[in-house]
Structures are given as C-alpha cells and as structure tokens.
Write a protein that holds these residues in place. Structure first.
Motif, mmCIF file in Angstrom:
data_model
loop_
_atom_site.group_PDB
_atom_site.id
_atom_site.type_symbol
_atom_site.label_atom_id
_atom_site.label_comp_id
_atom_site.label_asym_id
_atom_site.label_seq_id
_atom_site.Cartn_x
_atom_site.Cartn_y
_atom_site.Cartn_z
ATOM 1 N N ASP A 7 -28.329 101.861 -13.438
ATOM 2 C CA ASP A 7 -28.438 100.595 -12.700
ATOM 3 C C ASP A 7 -27.908 100.783 -11.271
ATOM 4 O OD1 ASP A 7 -29.175 97.978 -12.417
ATOM 5 O OD2 ASP A 7 -27.396 97.146 -13.407
ATOM 6 N N HIS A 100 -34.836 90.039 -0.791
ATOM 7 C CA HIS A 100 -33.603 89.767 -1.540
ATOM 8 C C HIS A 100 -33.160 88.334 -1.242
ATOM 9 C CE1 HIS A 100 -29.265 90.124 -2.529
ATOM 10 N NE2 HIS A 100 -29.699 91.025 -3.402
ATOM 11 N N ASN A 150 -37.823 97.583 -1.738
ATOM 12 C CA ASN A 150 -37.466 96.466 -2.608
ATOM 13 C C ASN A 150 -36.501 96.906 -3.713
ATOM 14 O OD1 ASN A 150 -38.168 94.743 -5.249
ATOM 15 N ND2 ASN A 150 -38.337 93.493 -3.425
ATOM 16 N N ASN A 151 -35.500 96.073 -3.958
ATOM 17 C CA ASN A 151 -34.456 96.401 -4.921
ATOM 18 C C ASN A 151 -34.928 96.373 -6.369
ATOM 19 O OD1 ASN A 151 -34.444 93.683 -3.680
ATOM 20 N ND2 ASN A 151 -33.180 93.135 -5.422
ATOM 21 N N GLU A 152 -35.978 95.608 -6.674
ATOM 22 C CA GLU A 152 -36.404 95.509 -8.085
ATOM 23 C C GLU A 152 -37.475 96.526 -8.444
ATOM 24 O OE1 GLU A 152 -37.204 91.635 -9.735
ATOM 25 O OE2 GLU A 152 -35.893 90.723 -8.252
ATOM 26 N N THR A 295 -36.280 104.660 -8.621
ATOM 27 C CA THR A 295 -36.474 103.321 -9.205
ATOM 28 C C THR A 295 -37.753 103.278 -10.040
ATOM 29 O OG1 THR A 295 -35.378 102.323 -7.291
ATOM 30 C CG2 THR A 295 -36.690 100.846 -8.687
ATOM 31 N N ASN A 297 -39.697 100.438 -12.543
ATOM 32 C CA ASN A 297 -39.709 99.101 -13.139
ATOM 33 C C ASN A 297 -40.890 99.028 -14.110
ATOM 34 O OD1 ASN A 297 -40.296 96.229 -13.502
ATOM 35 N ND2 ASN A 297 -38.729 95.906 -11.945
ATOM 36 N N SER A 320 -31.246 97.047 -15.837
ATOM 37 C CA SER A 320 -31.309 95.608 -15.560
ATOM 38 C C SER A 320 -32.726 95.092 -15.778
ATOM 39 C CB SER A 320 -30.781 95.291 -14.173
ATOM 40 O OG SER A 320 -31.655 95.801 -13.230
ATOM 41 N N GLY A 322 -36.001 92.008 -15.114
ATOM 42 C CA GLY A 322 -36.692 91.256 -14.065
ATOM 43 C C GLY A 322 -36.547 89.768 -14.256
ATOM 44 N N SER A 333 -38.439 86.999 -12.404
ATOM 45 C CA SER A 333 -38.073 87.392 -11.047
ATOM 46 C C SER A 333 -39.155 86.989 -10.042
ATOM 47 C CB SER A 333 -37.865 88.900 -11.012
ATOM 48 O OG SER A 333 -38.777 89.518 -10.137
ATOM 49 N N ARG A 351 -35.647 97.332 -15.218
ATOM 50 C CA ARG A 351 -35.530 98.210 -14.046
ATOM 51 C C ARG A 351 -34.564 99.341 -14.388
ATOM 52 N NH1 ARG A 351 -32.358 96.132 -8.874
ATOM 53 N NH2 ARG A 351 -30.600 96.440 -10.293
ATOM 54 N N SER A 353 -32.746 102.264 -12.560
ATOM 55 C CA SER A 353 -32.498 102.836 -11.236
ATOM 56 C C SER A 353 -31.543 104.014 -11.403
ATOM 57 C CB SER A 353 -32.014 101.789 -10.230
ATOM 58 O OG SER A 353 -31.021 100.968 -10.749
#
Ligand SMILES: Cc1ncc(COP(=O)(O)O)c(C=O)c1O
Length: 387
Positions: A7, A100, A150-152, A295, A297, A320, A322, A333, A351, A353
């Motif tokens: 994560d 974000h 993008n973080n997701e 990353t 997803n 984590s 979505g 999300s 996700r 990471s």
C-alpha cells in the motif's frame, strides 16, 4: 504470520538512511533556523541543503522550492494562492475529474467564493486529453491543475502537452506530482509547469512535510501569514528534522529511480500475470503502458473490495480498495467512476501499490491467498444476491 505491505501509494516507511540523518535534529541540533547564532545556523544550513536536494529531483532551482506540511498543503497553496492573487485577471479554473481530494475540495471551496471550475472527463484509461484542456480555456481562465500520476490507478498524464497548452494560452499550470516524484522522471521547467506539489512520505521520507515548486515570477499569495519564513511564502518555524529527512529521501529516490522502476515493473508484471492465470474474471483499471511502475488496480467483479481488504489483512497483506467511506456510506471511488466503471465494478476493485521493500516472494505470498479470498467472497456474494 508473514506480513506483506503493498500500500505504498498510501504511505511508505522511512528509510534507515533518512531516519539516521534526521535524528540529530531532534536532539543536539535543535536550533531555530531563523536564529543567527550557531545553533540556528547549523539548522539553516541543513534546510538549505535539503532545498537543493528536493529541487534536484524535479530539475528546479532551490529558490523555487517552498517547504510545507505535505501534499495537501502544497495543493491548497498552489490553487488558492494563484486564485486569490490573480482574481483581477479571471475566475476560471480547469481541473480533471480524477484529482486527489486535496485538489477537488480546494476547487469546490473556491466555487463557493465566486470561482467557476471545469472538471474535465478522462478516457477509460484515465487519461486527460490535452486538446480538451485547450478547448476548455476561456478569457477568464487563470489556472489549470491536472495531476501528474493518479494515486488510485497510476495513470500518468501527458504533462508536457498540457504544459504546452497552458504556456501558449498564458495560463498558470499546477500539477500534483505527489505520487510520481521519485518514481518517474519529471523536470518541472521542461514540462511547462509553474507549480508542482510534492510530499515526503510517498518517497520513504517522513510524514507531515512536503514542498511546493513555484516557478520564479509566478504571481501567488501565501495562505499562512506570520514570520518571514520560506521567503514569506509559508510562515512558521520550519520542521527542521522533517525537511532534512525529505531532502535525503529525495536525493536517494533520484539516485535510485531507474533501478527502482525496473524492480517495481518486474514485480507488477508478475502480479498481473499471476492474477491472469489464477483468477477467472478480473479487469485491470488504468493505462496499460503509461502508469506508475508499481501500481496495479484490479476489479474482481462479484467480490466486494472492502471485504477483500479485510480478508487479506487477516493473512497479513495490506492493500487498499477503490471505495471511500463518505458520511458513513461506502461510495465507489470517483476515479474509477470517471473511467466509466459501473459502481459494482468500482466497489470490487483493489489497489496494489508495490514498493522498494517488496520481493517476488511477497507477490507469491499474495497470490497464494488472493484466488481463494476472491473465490470465497464471490460465493458469498452470489448466495447473498440469490437470497
Ligand atoms: C495525488 C495525491 N495528492 C495529494 C496527496 C496528499 O498528500 P499528503 O498526504 O502529504 O497531504 C496525496 C496523498 O495520498 C496524493 O496521493
């Protein structure tokens, strides 16, 4: 029980080298960097060295780096600071639907204060079209704020093309690069960026410290008023230890960026391949090539994301989902919804990471449990829907 942390987009552990460099600044080197005596000046020297290290990772000049309390504050300073200082030139801001919340909530705050905001859609891979940015510009546009990665989903935006659009139109361009700095190269000036947000805890530095790059000549108002710290851009006695840790983590990340990206890409590929072999139905969310190296997803239709997280957590695996808990309800999300996923698919996403400490064995450990967990939850959800 084994414990596997995947994560790293949420946060990363502080590196030993970083912690070691920080420690003296909690004890013997405790001076106030604004003091002119030697106690203060040894801290000032450390802070200015960190400014050079942080500037180095985005090919900026040290004088263009302002330390803040993290990515959220940097986003607020960039967006509100430019909006307030350029109110006489216009009241329009362009952003994307997948930013974000630190960016989206600044924009909605400003909407309540006379600004208008265009939220650009993205394609199914999460890419913003630079041509649509150009089309959205009006004579009132003062700022474009589009994230770098993008973080997701990890999708990386065509930052140079958007920067070029902004420059040609004479509009300021801010990018939230909190997830990309230290993972993929970005040179602020070449990318045509005027403001860029960074955060230390995403690159093995401490939490609660970040920075905003402000290109020389950018008209911006500070948000925090007080003493003359940080070139009067951000008042308050500096978080010396945090800033010094940020500097070291940035320097190490810059030095190791290529080898780290290769390491993460191999692990991500292994994870994706094993998912493909062992789990019958799945959907990868994000861009197939333009993505952060670590990353991944994935949606597992029929299995609920939060239940997946809790089941994996029982096996010592941290990932984590979505979904976000908004006012007590589980909401899909906004990023996955913007890709066009239906809410059920968005709620079934995980996700992963990956980070520098992860190994092939970690990936294999995750894949020793994930197929069973997904299968079991799918069974439960089928029974529940049939019932
Ligand atoms: C893209 C992005 N922007 C901003 C932030 C906020 O950064 P910080 O946690 O340093 O406030 C995050 C943190 O998750 C992020 O992923």
């Amino acid at each position: 029980m084994d414990r596997v942390y995947m994560d790293h987009n949420a946060t990363t552990p502080i590196r030993d080298e970083v912690l070691e460099t920080m420690m003296p600044y909690f004890h013997e080197k405790f001076g106030n960097a604004s003091s002119i005596h030697s106690f203060g000046q040894e801290c000032r020297v450390g802070i200015e060295e960190a400014r050079e290290q942080v500037a180095g990772i985005i090919s900026a000049r040290p004088g263009e780096i302002y330390f803040t309390s993290g990515g959220t504050e940097s986003d607020n300073l960039a967006i509100k600071g430019v909006a307030y200082a350029n109110r006489d030139k216009g009241n329009h801001i362009i952003t994307s639907q997948i930013e974000h919340s630190a960016v989206l909530n600044c924009c909605s705050f400003l909407e309540g204060r006379g600004f208008t905001v265009t939220y650009l859609p993205v394609n199914r891979f999460g890419l913003v079209d630079a041509a649509s940015v150009a089309d959205a510009i009006t004579d009132q546009t003062i700022l474009i704020t589009i994230m770098h990665a993008n973080n997701e989903i990890g999708t990386i935006q065509p930052i140079e093309r958007i920067g070029q659009v902004a420059r040609e139109a004479g509009v300021y361009f801010h990018t939230d690069a909190v997830q990309s700095v230290g993972k993929v190269p970005i040179a602020a000036d070449i990318a045509g960026v005027d403001l860029l947000s960074l955060s230390a805890h995403k690159l093995y530095g401490p939490k609660g410290v970040g920075a905003l790059y402000v290109r020389k000549g950018t008209v911006i108002e500070p948000l925090i008023h007080g003493g003359a710290h940080e070139g009067k851009m951000r008042a308050g006695t500096e978080n010396t230890a945090g800033i010094i840790g940020f500097g070291v983590s940035a320097e190490l990340a810059q030095f190791e960026m290529d080898s780290e990206a290769r390491h993460l890409s191999v692990l991500r590929r292994r994870l994706e391949d094993l998912v493909a072999c062992r789990i019958p139905e799945y959907v990868i969310n994000g861009h197939p090539e333009q993505h952060l190296p670590g990353t991944l997803n994935v949606s597992f239709p029929g299995a609920e994301g939060d239940a997946l997280i809790l089941s994996l957590d029982l096996k010592g695996i941290a990932v984590s989902s979505g979904s976000a808990c908004t006012s007590g309800a589980i909401e899909p999300s906004h990023v996955l919804m913007a890709l066009g996923l239906d809410p059920r698919a968005a709620l079934s996403s995980l996700r992963f990471s990956l980070g520098r400490g992860n190994t092939e064995e970690d990936v294999d450990y995750v894949m020793a449990h994930l197929p069973d967990v997904v299968g079991r939850l799918r069974g439960i959800s089928t029974v529940a829907t049939q019932g």
